[in-house]
Design a protein around this motif. Structure first.
Motif, short mmCIF file in Angstrom:
data_model
loop_
_atom_site.label_atom_id
_atom_site.label_comp_id
_atom_site.label_asym_id
_atom_site.label_seq_id
_atom_site.Cartn_x
_atom_site.Cartn_y
_atom_site.Cartn_z
N LYS A 69 0.83 -1.22 0.00
CA LYS A 69 0.00 0.00 0.00
C LYS A 69 0.85 1.25 0.00
CE LYS A 69 -2.95 -2.07 3.47
NZ LYS A 69 -3.49 -1.94 4.84
N GLU A 230 -12.62 -5.14 1.40
CA GLU A 230 -13.35 -4.55 2.53
C GLU A 230 -14.24 -3.37 2.13
OE1 GLU A 230 -10.78 -4.06 5.95
OE2 GLU A 230 -10.66 -6.23 6.16
N GLU A 357 -8.86 -12.82 4.59
CA GLU A 357 -7.91 -12.26 5.56
C GLU A 357 -8.30 -12.72 6.95
OE1 GLU A 357 -7.40 -8.05 5.83
OE2 GLU A 357 -7.27 -7.78 3.67
O1 9MR Z 1 -2.40 -4.17 9.09
C1 9MR Z 1 -2.60 -2.98 8.34
C2 9MR Z 1 -2.19 -1.78 9.15
O2 9MR Z 1 -0.82 -1.86 9.45
C3 9MR Z 1 -2.48 -0.51 8.37
O3 9MR Z 1 -2.24 0.62 9.17
C4 9MR Z 1 -3.93 -0.50 7.93
C5 9MR Z 1 -4.24 0.68 7.02
O4 9MR Z 1 -3.46 0.62 5.87
O5 9MR Z 1 -4.26 -1.68 7.23
C6 9MR Z 1 -4.04 -2.86 7.95
O6 9MR Z 1 -4.37 -3.94 7.13
C7 9MR Z 1 -5.75 -4.20 7.01
C8 9MR Z 1 -6.08 -4.58 5.59
O7 9MR Z 1 -5.62 -3.63 4.65
C9 9MR Z 1 -7.56 -4.78 5.41
N1 9MR Z 1 -8.08 -5.72 6.38
C10 9MR Z 1 -7.70 -5.50 7.76
C11 9MR Z 1 -6.19 -5.41 7.85
C12 9MR Z 1 -5.72 -5.40 9.30
O8 9MR Z 1 -6.29 -4.35 10.00
#
Ligand code: 9MR
Length: 506
Positions: A69, A230, A357
């Motif tokens: 990301k 999501e 996930e």
């Molecule tokens: O684990 C991820 C966290 O470190 C980030 O801050 C956040 C926002 O980018 O995203 C978390 O990952 C999430 C994923 O993208 C979507 N499903 C839930 C994941 C865990 O919270």
């Protein structure tokens, strides 16, 4: 079961592979007749993703990767060596590979082929070791920036598609609370309202999917496409700060059954116009389903000829363990609620299911490994595949540190499992303590090729393992691939149930 029955039963188990060392070649074996089995008929609801030989595919894998990301190129950090490791060390046969709309379509209608080339290169690393790829169009809190370049969320949409109409927004903590910022909700509303003044936003998204599908439709290891990570209901999400993870299910129900459903229909149609055979994965609204709430999305239709190739792809995060980083095995209410909700939905939609996930740091309090085991056992019971969150070195992952050494999560995520089943699985289960794998399946017309079991021999079966089979007649053969740790078992065509069991030799 009485001792006598148990003894009889063990007699009709045939030991195909008495010792690991004897498993190098294929063996033809005659199986003595057995009493008619009492195994129940196939679950009325279980549906499966199938491979190109019609075998049921059970998918175990991991997300690659969350940290993409924030990579300027939106690429995972992994190397070809990691792709090999995913297969060799962990026995995974799938990765949920994150891709991003802002990288694909940085300006309206302009696709970044360099990005897609780089994605293709990485897909080939996984393909090279026989690992399937599910392309996941990831978003968290809509996108990095709004249309004015102001920080909005975490990843996903390009800024030109983030229409916040000047409403306020700021990054909140924990990150997911940013979803309820007015500007974020408005960006989603403008995305979902496909007949409004911002209709172009969703049209672009759907067209971007068609572009991606055109690029990868002929790739034998690109299993399919996850339409959106999501999804969030925008202003139809009625949660507040305290209730964000639960929300007002009734309020979003209409949204799910109208605008949200229509979006999926459009995306499915656009992909099907390009790719008749790829599997299309779709998620329920993340809040509240991630945490155990119900989804009212209902059944989606697949316009392709032949069987549907849609896969229901929910996430599984129990809210208390996630927020408090503590799991108390005595408190399983949230987990049970999730299972109940998903089971009811799958019964209604009759679609294969896979957990896209789930995860928890191994450093969490209480029993974090017990939490993971419970989810993995549940997935087996639901005949659901899964992809762990995520392959980023750290406490959540099976790897950490500069040297990428294993975390305790690795030993939990690695399990014996049937990867391909030459028929319809009725039941499979891996007993962590006994290290046994049980599989029962029925034959299905039009299926060819052997059943393949992943057996983590190097990790868990230092003393070897046996394969036991319970069948009525015919000849069996098996072949062990020691490098991939995959046992291929050819079962006789009896039209009856087949049972296979892997047990430790010592
Ligand atoms: O684990 C991820 C966290 O470190 C980030 O801050 C956040 C926002 O980018 O995203 C978390 O990952 C999430 C994923 O993208 C979507 N499903 C839930 C994941 C865990 O919270």
């Amino acid at each position: 079961m009485t001792d006598l029955r148990r003894a009889l039963r063990s007699l009709i188990f045939l030991i195909v592979c008495p010792l690991l060392s004897a498993c190098g070649g294929s063996s033809e074996l005659n199986v003595p007749p057995a009493a008619p089995t009492a195994t129940p008929p196939p679950s009325a609801h279980a549906q499966f993703v199938t491979d190109d030989q019609g075998r049921a595919l059970i998918l175990h894998g991991i997300n690659v990767t969350g940290s993409a990301k924030d990579d300027p190129q939106r690429l995972p950090w992994v190397t070809r060596g990691d792709a090999e490791r995913v297969q060799r060390d962990f026995g995974f046969n799938v990765v949920r590979f994150l891709i991003f709309w802002d990288a694909i379509e940085p300006s309206p209608g302009q696709y970044n082929e360099t990005y897609l080339d780089q994605v293709a290169e990485r897909i080939d690393w996984f393909a090279g070791v026989g690992v399937y790829v599910i392309l996941d169009m990831h978003q968290d809190v809509y996108g990095h920036f709004d249309q004015n370049g102001k920080p909005l969320g975490f990843d996903g949409a390009p800024s030109w598609a983030a229409r916040t109409d000047g409403l306020a927004h700021r990054i909140a903590d924990p990150w997911s609370l940013t979803y309820i910022q007015p500007g974020v909700k408005r960006a989603f509303d403008n995305f979902w309202n496909a007949d409004g003044p911002n209709a172009d936003v969703q049209q672009h998204y759907v067209a971007a999917w068609a572009h991606v599908a055109a690029r990868f439709k002929n790739h034998p290891w690109v299993l399919g496409y996850n339409l959106m990570n999501e999804p969030f209901a925008g202003s139809e999400f009625a949660g507040d700060f305290a209730g964000i993870f639960v929300g007002d299910v009734q309020r979003s129900k209409t949204f799910e059954q109208t605008l949200f459903h229509q979006f999926y229909e459009r995306a499915v149609a656009a992909i099907r116009a390009i790719d008749a055979d790829g599997w299309i994965f779709y998620e329920p609204l993340a809040f509240p389903s991630n945490n155990g709430g119900a989804s009212y999305l209902g059944k989606l239709d697949d316009p392709r000829h032949g069987e549907n190739r849609l896969v229901y792809f929910p996430h599984f995060y129990a809210i208390l363990p996630e927020l408090t980083l503590h799991y108390d095995p005595a408190k399983t209410l949230e987990l049970d609620a999730w299972v109940e909700a998903r089971t009811a939905e799958v019964a209604e939609i009759r679609t294969p299911v896979m957990i896209g996930e789930f995860g928890l740091p191994w450093t969490a309090g209480g029993s974090p490994l017990g939490y993971l085991r419970k989810i993995l056992d549940t997935a087996d019971q639901m005949t659901s595949g899964w992809a762990y969150w995520t392959y980023d070195p750290g406490n959540w992952a099976p790897i950490m540190g500069n040297d990428l050494h294993e975390t305790p999560n690795a030993d939990v995520l690695v399990r014996a499992y049937p990867q391909r089943v030459a028929g319809t699985p009725i039941r499979y289960a891996y007993d962590v303590d006994a290290r046994t794998l049980d599989l029962t399946f029925v034959e299905r017309d039009g299926v060819s090729g052997p059943t393949q079991l992943y057996i983590p021999a190097r990790r868990f079966y230092a003393g070897g393992w046996h394969l036991e089979v319970d069948d009525t007649a015919g000849s069996w053969s098996s072949q062990w691939d020691g490098e991939r740790e995959v046992l291929s078992v050819t079962t006789p065509h009896t039209g009856r149930l087949h049972r296979l069991r892997v047990v430790p030799a010592s």
